[in-house]
Design an enzyme around this catalytic site. Structure first.
Site, mmCIF file in Angstrom:
data_model
loop_
_atom_site.group_PDB
_atom_site.id
_atom_site.type_symbol
_atom_site.label_atom_id
_atom_site.label_comp_id
_atom_site.label_asym_id
_atom_site.label_seq_id
_atom_site.Cartn_x
_atom_site.Cartn_y
_atom_site.Cartn_z
ATOM 1 N N SER A 180 0.968 -1.165 -0.171
ATOM 2 C CA SER A 180 -0.087 0.010 -0.137
ATOM 3 C C SER A 180 0.872 1.307 0.111
ATOM 4 O O SER A 180 2.206 0.993 0.265
ATOM 5 C CB SER A 180 -0.870 0.110 1.081
ATOM 6 O OG SER A 180 -0.087 0.315 2.389
ATOM 7 N N ASP A 181 0.238 2.294 -0.260
ATOM 8 C CA ASP A 181 1.050 3.450 0.034
ATOM 9 C C ASP A 181 0.790 4.053 1.460
ATOM 10 O O ASP A 181 0.291 3.241 2.357
ATOM 11 C CB ASP A 181 0.101 4.647 -0.723
ATOM 12 C CG ASP A 181 1.375 5.912 -0.930
ATOM 13 O OD1 ASP A 181 2.328 6.196 -0.217
ATOM 14 O OD2 ASP A 181 1.057 6.915 -1.902
#
Length: 432
Positions: free
Chosen positions: A278-279
């Site tokens: 994920s970011d």
């Protein structure tokens, strides 16, 4: 037949001894690459405990963080992200740094640790030169490796759909063919130096304003012919070790838990073997995200809970997430480390030839500044033309780089090249 079986057992015993050799660790196994990254990763994961697997699947911010007054994690070199790895098996810690235009040094956590600041990715795209993209990637990979970093959060290929987007300078324009090819060669250059590169932000991440709430709504066919095509081309060319999801939703579902984007397109249609992270602060759930294909929660400090820590372990123990899925998540991380040589060729703290790297930055700036060249006087322009007009807000101001996570603290050698970029207005007329 009995002799053959006996020899096979003897060979397996030798392999087993190498796998668990206390003195030399995991890296003692198949360092000559006779075994594929897939097989090495599979064997490594089989040797891990559930806690060791989980430790690879969530990363902390790798520097002192104000939220919760969190100190720099033990063992972190000081960068965007950190996970401790599995030392007893020789699996290195993940030392993750931004970004596509050089090795960032957030808040000067590594005192006076500068890097070559390459021109913006938009300028790189304007060169239309895959070799320059590869050379720039090698510069980034070389400097990351020399700073103790083995994962670069680079490879931005989001198409420019909104001209006001705050991170356009990190990407490679509006054309999926150009962005895919240039992004792929940049990734390939980074990974040639035994450093994993991500590709980001997957997908349809067209704006910064409201990025954590906005939904990019687009039909599948149009998506596959535009933004997804850029990712597909770049992944095919560069084989990035990791894909980073974006903050936004895609057709109403957050990309970090979007089964269509991750399981169906990326891992299904494209047969992607690396891991999906994920970011930072963009993980929204445990079970839903894991089952949709997300392999790693990034920047856990920004999340209300560590979704891929104890909640993931409990979900596996209770059967809501299968053991096979957990093994797949861990294997994807380890496989990418083997595939780029990060296990067999760990980072070494060495001096960097900044002058040589500045030449690559200069060449990129020179080629990117020239948008149109009047070869053989094909354009109806006077041969005595020496001035042009540039119209627009702040057209007279030179901007060396954008801000945020991609900001690079340049080396002294790079400052020698900055006049070239700042004087673009005076250079352009001579190249018309």
């Amino acid at each position: 037949m009995k002799i053959t079986n006996l020899r096979s057992c003897f060979s397996l015993a030798i392999v087993g001894a190498a796998l668990f050799n206390v003195e030399h660790g995991w890296a003692a196994y198949s360092t000559d690459h006779k075994d594929s990254a897939d097989r090495r990763a599979e064997a490594a994961v089989k040797a891990m405990t559930i806690d060791e697997k989980i430790s690879l699947l969530h990363t902390q911010v790798g520097f002192p963080f104000p939220i919760g007054n969190t100190p720099k994690p033990d063992g972190a070199v000081g960068s965007a992200g950190y996970a401790p790895g599995v030392p007893r098996l020789g699996i290195p810690a993940l030392q993750e740094s931004d970004a596509s235009m050089g090795v960032a040094n957030p808040s000067n956590i590594r005192p006076n640790d500068n890097a070559t600041a390459l021109p913006s990715s938009m300028m790189l795209a304007a060169t239309f030169d895959p070799d320059l993209a590869y050379r720039g990637g090698k510069v980034i990979g070389t400097e990351a490796h020399a700073k103790g970093i083995n994962v670069m959060l680079a490879g931005g290929v989001n198409l420019v759909r909104e001209p006001r987007s705050g991170r356009n300078f990190e990407n490679l324009g509006e054309d999926p063919l150009l962005a895919g090819i240039m992004g792929g060669y940049s990734i390939k250059g980074i990974q040639s130096k035994h450093v994993v590169s991500t590709i980001k932000h997957y997908a349809l991440n067209a704006q910064e304003t409201g990025r954590v709430a906005v939904s990019s709504d687009i039909k599948e066919g149009a998506a596959r012919e535009s933004d997804l095509l850029a990712f597909e081309l770049a992944i095919e060319k560069g084989q990035p070790g990791s894909v980073m999801t974006s903050y936004n939703q895609y057709n109403g579902t957050y990309t970090s838990e979007n089964a269509f984007l991750i399981n169906q397109v990326l891992k299904g249609d494209w047969k992607y073997k690396g891991w999906v992270m994920s970011d930072w602060g963009a993980t929204a759930s445990t079970e839903k995200a894991a089952l949709a294909g997300l392999d790693q929660e990034s920047g856990e400090n920004l999340d209300p809970v560590i979704y891929f820590g104890e909640p993931l372990k409990k979900a596996v123990q209770e059967g809501r997430v299968s053991q096979e899925r957990l093994d797949d998540m861990a294997m994807r991380v380890v496989r990418s480390l083997f595939a780029v040589g990060a296990v067999d060729h760990p980072p070494k703290l060495i001096d960097i030839n900044f002058k040589a790297h500045a030449k690559v930055a200069k060449a990129t700036a020179e080629q990117g500044i020239v948008l149109l060249k009047n070869d053989r006087n094909q354009l109806p322009l006077s041969r005595t033309l020496r001035r042009i007009v540039v119209i627009g807000s702040h057209a007279d101001a030179g901007v060396l780089s954008g801000g945020g996570s991609a900001q690079v603290t340049p080396s002294e050698a790079w400052f020698c090249q900055r006049a070239l970029i700042m004087s673009a207005r005076s250079i352009i007329p001579h190249h018309l």
